[in-house]
Design an enzyme around this catalytic site. Sequence first.
Site, PDB file in Angstrom:
ATOM      1  N   PHE A  66       1.219  -0.916  -0.054  1.00 20.38           N
ATOM      2  CA  PHE A  66       0.101   0.288   0.206  1.00 20.38           C
ATOM      3  C   PHE A  66       1.161   0.924  -0.072  1.00 20.38           C
ATOM      4  O   PHE A  66       0.428   2.333  -0.791  1.00 20.38           O
ATOM      5  CB  PHE A  66      -0.978   0.080   1.237  1.00 20.38           C
ATOM      6  CG  PHE A  66      -2.218   1.102   1.074  1.00 20.38           C
ATOM      7  CD1 PHE A  66      -1.608   2.198   1.680  1.00 20.38           C
ATOM      8  CD2 PHE A  66      -3.314   0.672   0.409  1.00 20.38           C
ATOM      9  CE1 PHE A  66      -2.450   3.616   1.728  1.00 20.38           C
ATOM     10  CE2 PHE A  66      -3.933   1.833   1.049  1.00 20.38           C
ATOM     11  CZ  PHE A  66      -3.915   3.120   0.496  1.00 20.38           C
ATOM     12  N   HIS A  97      -9.546  -7.256   2.221  1.00 19.07           N
ATOM     13  CA  HIS A  97      -8.296  -6.336   1.980  1.00 19.07           C
ATOM     14  C   HIS A  97      -7.417  -6.184   0.965  1.00 19.07           C
ATOM     15  O   HIS A  97      -6.780  -5.114   0.936  1.00 19.07           O
ATOM     16  CB  HIS A  97      -7.970  -6.873   3.392  1.00 19.07           C
ATOM     17  CG  HIS A  97      -6.712  -5.695   3.720  1.00 19.07           C
ATOM     18  ND1 HIS A  97      -5.697  -5.680   4.324  1.00 19.07           N
ATOM     19  CD2 HIS A  97      -6.627  -4.038   4.420  1.00 19.07           C
ATOM     20  CE1 HIS A  97      -4.199  -4.941   4.909  1.00 19.07           C
ATOM     21  NE2 HIS A  97      -5.403  -3.705   4.740  1.00 19.07           N
TER      22      HIS A  97
HETATM   23  N1  LIG Z   1      -1.208  -8.040   3.557  1.00 19.17           N
HETATM   24  C1  LIG Z   1      -0.066  -7.668   2.679  1.00 19.17           C
HETATM   25  C2  LIG Z   1       0.103  -6.295   2.943  1.00 19.17           C
HETATM   26  N2  LIG Z   1      -1.124  -5.634   4.094  1.00 19.17           N
HETATM   27  C3  LIG Z   1       0.057  -4.533   4.714  1.00 19.17           C
HETATM   28  C4  LIG Z   1      -0.816  -3.313   3.478  1.00 19.17           C
HETATM   29  O1  LIG Z   1       0.236  -3.039   2.420  1.00 19.17           O
HETATM   30  C5  LIG Z   1      -0.524  -1.680   4.619  1.00 19.17           C
HETATM   31  O2  LIG Z   1       1.412  -1.911   4.939  1.00 19.17           O
HETATM   32  C6  LIG Z   1      -0.850  -1.902   5.387  1.00 19.17           C
HETATM   33  O3  LIG Z   1      -2.161  -2.296   5.815  1.00 19.17           O
HETATM   34  C7  LIG Z   1      -1.169  -0.495   5.892  1.00 19.17           C
HETATM   35  O4  LIG Z   1      -0.818   0.671   5.798  1.00 19.17           O
HETATM   36  N3  LIG Z   1       0.912  -5.839   2.127  1.00 19.17           N
HETATM   37  C8  LIG Z   1       1.464  -6.143   1.347  1.00 19.17           C
HETATM   38  O5  LIG Z   1       2.146  -5.598   0.639  1.00 19.17           O
HETATM   39  N4  LIG Z   1       1.636  -7.917   0.860  1.00 19.17           N
HETATM   40  C9  LIG Z   1       0.042  -8.995   1.752  1.00 19.17           C
HETATM   41  O6  LIG Z   1      -0.102  -9.258   1.080  1.00 19.17           O
HETATM   42  C1  LIG Z   2      -4.074  -8.872   2.013  1.00 22.27           C
HETATM   43  C2  LIG Z   2      -4.258  -8.746   3.314  1.00 22.27           C
HETATM   44  O1  LIG Z   2      -3.458  -7.704   3.729  1.00 22.27           O
HETATM   45  C3  LIG Z   2      -3.482  -9.458   3.494  1.00 22.27           C
HETATM   46  O2  LIG Z   2      -2.646 -10.115   4.321  1.00 22.27           O
HETATM   47  C4  LIG Z   2      -4.568  -9.883   4.999  1.00 22.27           C
HETATM   48  O3  LIG Z   2      -5.859 -10.661   5.058  1.00 22.27           O
HETATM   49  P1  LIG Z   2      -7.199 -10.853   5.821  1.00 22.27           P
HETATM   50  O4  LIG Z   2      -7.245 -10.999   4.614  1.00 22.27           O
HETATM   51  O5  LIG Z   2      -7.124 -12.542   5.939  1.00 22.27           O
HETATM   52  O6  LIG Z   2      -7.276 -10.660   6.899  1.00 22.27           O
END
Ligand SMILES: Nc1c(NC[C@H](O)[C@H](O)[C@H](O)CO)[nH]c(=O)[nH]c1=O
Ligand SMILES: CC(=O)[C@@H](O)COP(=O)(O)O
Length: 158
Positions: A66, A97
């Site tokens: 993000f 998410h």
């Molecule tokens: N679940 C994953 C994330 N989650 C974190 C978000 O990208 C971000 O850092 C958070 O929401 C705070 O703003 N990020 C990834 O790159 N890959 C994932 O699978």
């Molecule tokens: C893409 C994500 O942020 C993911 O890892 C979050 O997992 P969940 O949807 O099971 O909370």
Amino acid sequence: MASSIKNLSEYSSTNVLNVAEKKFGIVVSEWNEEVTEALYNGAYETLLAHGAKKENIVRKTVPGSFELSLGGQWMAQQEDIDAVICIGCVVQGETKHFDFICDAVAQGITNVSLKYNKPVIFGVLTPNTQKQALDRAGGKHGNKGDEAAITAIKMLGF
Ligand SMILES: Nc1c(NC[C@H](O)[C@H](O)[C@H](O)CO)[nH]c(=O)[nH]c1=O
Ligand SMILES: CC(=O)[C@@H](O)COP(=O)(O)O
């Protein structure tokens, strides 16, 4: 075209620009580090293979995909940076998410490239599983980092 049909690391080396005089920024997400480090290595080695100098490849990390949009913007706003590669891996979880992150970072990176009028490459995997990610980070489907680097080079040769 699906990665199972076209390998991410396959490309024609003919007419690929020599980028000895170009400067690249690579922004790497820390989430899914095993995958993103493999993608970074693929991008880095591909840039070197086409003439980029090590001192002209600047790496920065961000917590998650993000944050790639803002990290990419901080890199792109530097006038001496010719192209930016954003590296990430967002794996589908149990909730929506995944969708919000993927949509935000795809649009965000697009906006940065248009705002700063320079290539900002979407080197982000969005797999359903960790296996799909590893298959695209140097596995049977190649390396998305290779593809991202070649994309940056091709855009500089536009
Ligand atoms: N679940 C994953 C994330 N989650 C974190 C978000 O990208 C971000 O850092 C958070 O929401 C705070 O703003 N990020 C990834 O790159 N890959 C994932 O699978
Ligand atoms: C893409 C994500 O942020 C993911 O890892 C979050 O997992 P969940 O949807 O099971 O909370």
